[in-house]
Design a protein around this motif. Sequence first.
Motif, PDB file in Angstrom:
ATOM      1  N   LEU A 169     -17.090   5.061 -39.082  1.00  0.00           N
ATOM      2  CA  LEU A 169     -16.989   6.000 -40.203  1.00  0.00           C
ATOM      3  C   LEU A 169     -15.791   6.932 -40.045  1.00  0.00           C
ATOM      4  O   LEU A 169     -15.115   7.250 -41.016  1.00  0.00           O
ATOM      5  N   ARG A 170     -15.483   7.353 -38.822  1.00  0.00           N
ATOM      6  CA  ARG A 170     -14.313   8.203 -38.584  1.00  0.00           C
ATOM      7  C   ARG A 170     -13.055   7.376 -38.348  1.00  0.00           C
ATOM      8  O   ARG A 170     -11.996   7.676 -38.861  1.00  0.00           O
ATOM      9  N   THR A 171     -13.198   6.350 -37.502  1.00  0.00           N
ATOM     10  CA  THR A 171     -12.053   5.535 -37.126  1.00  0.00           C
ATOM     11  C   THR A 171     -12.449   4.065 -37.197  1.00  0.00           C
ATOM     12  O   THR A 171     -13.374   3.641 -36.520  1.00  0.00           O
ATOM     13  N   THR A 172     -11.742   3.299 -38.008  1.00  0.00           N
ATOM     14  CA  THR A 172     -11.947   1.857 -38.109  1.00  0.00           C
ATOM     15  C   THR A 172     -10.711   1.185 -37.531  1.00  0.00           C
ATOM     16  O   THR A 172      -9.597   1.443 -37.972  1.00  0.00           O
ATOM     17  N   GLY A 173     -10.947   0.347 -36.525  1.00  0.00           N
ATOM     18  CA  GLY A 173      -9.834  -0.369 -35.908  1.00  0.00           C
ATOM     19  C   GLY A 173      -9.546  -1.660 -36.643  1.00  0.00           C
ATOM     20  O   GLY A 173     -10.453  -2.281 -37.204  1.00  0.00           O
ATOM     21  N   PHE A 174      -8.279  -2.063 -36.644  1.00  0.00           N
ATOM     22  CA  PHE A 174      -7.916  -3.358 -37.204  1.00  0.00           C
ATOM     23  C   PHE A 174      -6.909  -4.033 -36.285  1.00  0.00           C
ATOM     24  O   PHE A 174      -6.177  -3.382 -35.546  1.00  0.00           O
ATOM     25  N   GLY A 175      -6.916  -5.358 -36.330  1.00  0.00           N
ATOM     26  CA  GLY A 175      -5.965  -6.144 -35.563  1.00  0.00           C
ATOM     27  C   GLY A 175      -5.697  -7.446 -36.285  1.00  0.00           C
ATOM     28  O   GLY A 175      -6.610  -8.043 -36.848  1.00  0.00           O
ATOM     29  N   VAL A 176      -4.441  -7.870 -36.292  1.00  0.00           N
ATOM     30  CA  VAL A 176      -4.042  -9.088 -36.996  1.00  0.00           C
ATOM     31  C   VAL A 176      -3.376 -10.019 -35.990  1.00  0.00           C
ATOM     32  O   VAL A 176      -2.470  -9.616 -35.264  1.00  0.00           O
ATOM     33  N   LEU A 177      -3.858 -11.269 -35.956  1.00  0.00           N
ATOM     34  CA  LEU A 177      -3.321 -12.303 -35.066  1.00  0.00           C
ATOM     35  C   LEU A 177      -3.015 -13.557 -35.852  1.00  0.00           C
ATOM     36  O   LEU A 177      -3.711 -13.881 -36.810  1.00  0.00           O
ATOM     37  N   ASP A 178      -1.989 -14.259 -35.415  1.00  0.00           N
ATOM     38  CA  ASP A 178      -1.734 -15.607 -35.898  1.00  0.00           C
ATOM     39  C   ASP A 178      -2.151 -16.575 -34.805  1.00  0.00           C
ATOM     40  O   ASP A 178      -1.910 -16.325 -33.619  1.00  0.00           O
TER      41      ASP A 178
ATOM     42  N   LEU B 231      -1.976 -17.698 -29.407  1.00  0.00           N
ATOM     43  CA  LEU B 231      -2.222 -16.453 -30.124  1.00  0.00           C
ATOM     44  C   LEU B 231      -0.939 -15.640 -30.194  1.00  0.00           C
ATOM     45  O   LEU B 231      -0.239 -15.485 -29.196  1.00  0.00           O
ATOM     46  N   ARG B 232      -0.650 -15.123 -31.392  1.00  0.00           N
ATOM     47  CA  ARG B 232       0.526 -14.287 -31.570  1.00  0.00           C
ATOM     48  C   ARG B 232       0.115 -12.991 -32.258  1.00  0.00           C
ATOM     49  O   ARG B 232      -0.468 -13.006 -33.347  1.00  0.00           O
ATOM     50  N   TYR B 233       0.408 -11.883 -31.597  1.00  0.00           N
ATOM     51  CA  TYR B 233       0.113 -10.559 -32.136  1.00  0.00           C
ATOM     52  C   TYR B 233       0.975 -10.304 -33.373  1.00  0.00           C
ATOM     53  O   TYR B 233       2.175 -10.565 -33.368  1.00  0.00           O
ATOM     54  N   VAL B 234       0.344  -9.771 -34.423  1.00  0.00           N
ATOM     55  CA  VAL B 234       1.061  -9.410 -35.647  1.00  0.00           C
ATOM     56  C   VAL B 234       1.065  -7.889 -35.831  1.00  0.00           C
ATOM     57  O   VAL B 234       2.120  -7.290 -35.991  1.00  0.00           O
ATOM     58  N   ALA B 235      -0.115  -7.283 -35.787  1.00  0.00           N
ATOM     59  CA  ALA B 235      -0.215  -5.841 -36.015  1.00  0.00           C
ATOM     60  C   ALA B 235      -1.577  -5.344 -35.560  1.00  0.00           C
ATOM     61  O   ALA B 235      -2.526  -6.124 -35.450  1.00  0.00           O
ATOM     62  N   SER B 236      -1.664  -4.046 -35.337  1.00  0.00           N
ATOM     63  CA  SER B 236      -2.955  -3.410 -35.065  1.00  0.00           C
ATOM     64  C   SER B 236      -2.831  -1.919 -35.318  1.00  0.00           C
ATOM     65  O   SER B 236      -1.728  -1.383 -35.413  1.00  0.00           O
TER      66      SER B 236
ATOM     67  N   LEU C 242       1.037  -7.777 -24.673  1.00  0.00           N
ATOM     68  CA  LEU C 242       1.502  -6.544 -25.306  1.00  0.00           C
ATOM     69  C   LEU C 242       2.144  -5.637 -24.261  1.00  0.00           C
ATOM     70  O   LEU C 242       1.719  -5.619 -23.106  1.00  0.00           O
ATOM     71  N   PRO C 243       3.146  -4.855 -24.641  1.00  0.00           N
ATOM     72  CA  PRO C 243       3.804  -3.970 -23.678  1.00  0.00           C
ATOM     73  C   PRO C 243       2.913  -2.813 -23.212  1.00  0.00           C
ATOM     74  O   PRO C 243       3.112  -2.269 -22.140  1.00  0.00           O
ATOM     75  N   ALA C 244       1.925  -2.436 -24.026  1.00  0.00           N
ATOM     76  CA  ALA C 244       0.997  -1.362 -23.672  1.00  0.00           C
ATOM     77  C   ALA C 244      -0.376  -1.700 -24.243  1.00  0.00           C
ATOM     78  O   ALA C 244      -0.503  -2.514 -25.164  1.00  0.00           O
ATOM     79  N   ALA C 245      -1.387  -1.064 -23.686  1.00  0.00           N
ATOM     80  CA  ALA C 245      -2.750  -1.297 -24.175  1.00  0.00           C
ATOM     81  C   ALA C 245      -2.929  -0.642 -25.538  1.00  0.00           C
ATOM     82  O   ALA C 245      -2.502   0.502 -25.732  1.00  0.00           O
ATOM     83  N   PRO C 246      -3.544  -1.341 -26.477  1.00  0.00           N
ATOM     84  CA  PRO C 246      -3.835  -0.721 -27.778  1.00  0.00           C
ATOM     85  C   PRO C 246      -4.955   0.314 -27.635  1.00  0.00           C
ATOM     86  O   PRO C 246      -5.656   0.332 -26.625  1.00  0.00           O
ATOM     87  N   SER C 247      -5.138   1.135 -28.647  1.00  0.00           N
ATOM     88  CA  SER C 247      -6.243   2.104 -28.640  1.00  0.00           C
ATOM     89  C   SER C 247      -7.574   1.357 -28.553  1.00  0.00           C
ATOM     90  O   SER C 247      -7.641   0.161 -28.816  1.00  0.00           O
TER      91      SER C 247
END
Length: 180
Positions: free
Chosen positions: A10-19, A26-31, A135-140
């Motif tokens: 409700l406060r924070t919704t995470g999203f991640g996009v992969l190809d 697996l290829r990271y697109v966005a998050s 990824l160069p750094a850990a995502p949230s």
Amino acid sequence: MRILGIDPGLRTTGFGVLDVGAGQQLRYVASGVIQTTSVAQGNLPARLKLLFDGIGELSTRYQPDVAAVEIVFVNVNPKASLLLGQARGACVTALVARSLPVVEYTALQMKQAVAGHGKAAKAQVQAMVQRLLQLPAAPSHDAADALGLAITHAHASRAVHLLQTAGATRTTSGMYRQNR
């Protein structure tokens, strides 16, 4: 195949996009995250609209083939569970309104697929997502969970495809189908 992972909140919704490419590469697109903290805490309809619109914008921008959404668990606080369920409902409704197939996974299933055991800590999921996607750094935390859901579906969809190819007729039960 492009997968949109959604970790509803409700406060924070995470999203991640992969190809997912040939050989299940697996290829990271966005998050990232969709925050509703700019809206007053007591204004639930406005927060749900913000989630609905945000998920719709992600769907339009990234044009996924399928969305993987975390199934809500029931926790000790029933009010918190109901609020989380409403946030999840806004997310799923936004996806289905755009005719996007939606599959569902529990947090346990995602942690098992990503970290190797269902009781993995958030930091372990973050580290494994970072490693698996190079990824160069850990995502949230929230984005890592969403990417973990996308990774889970990438692995699960391959298994389902292999079973169907081998003659099995059963498909994933968590998929929303059109006109259902």
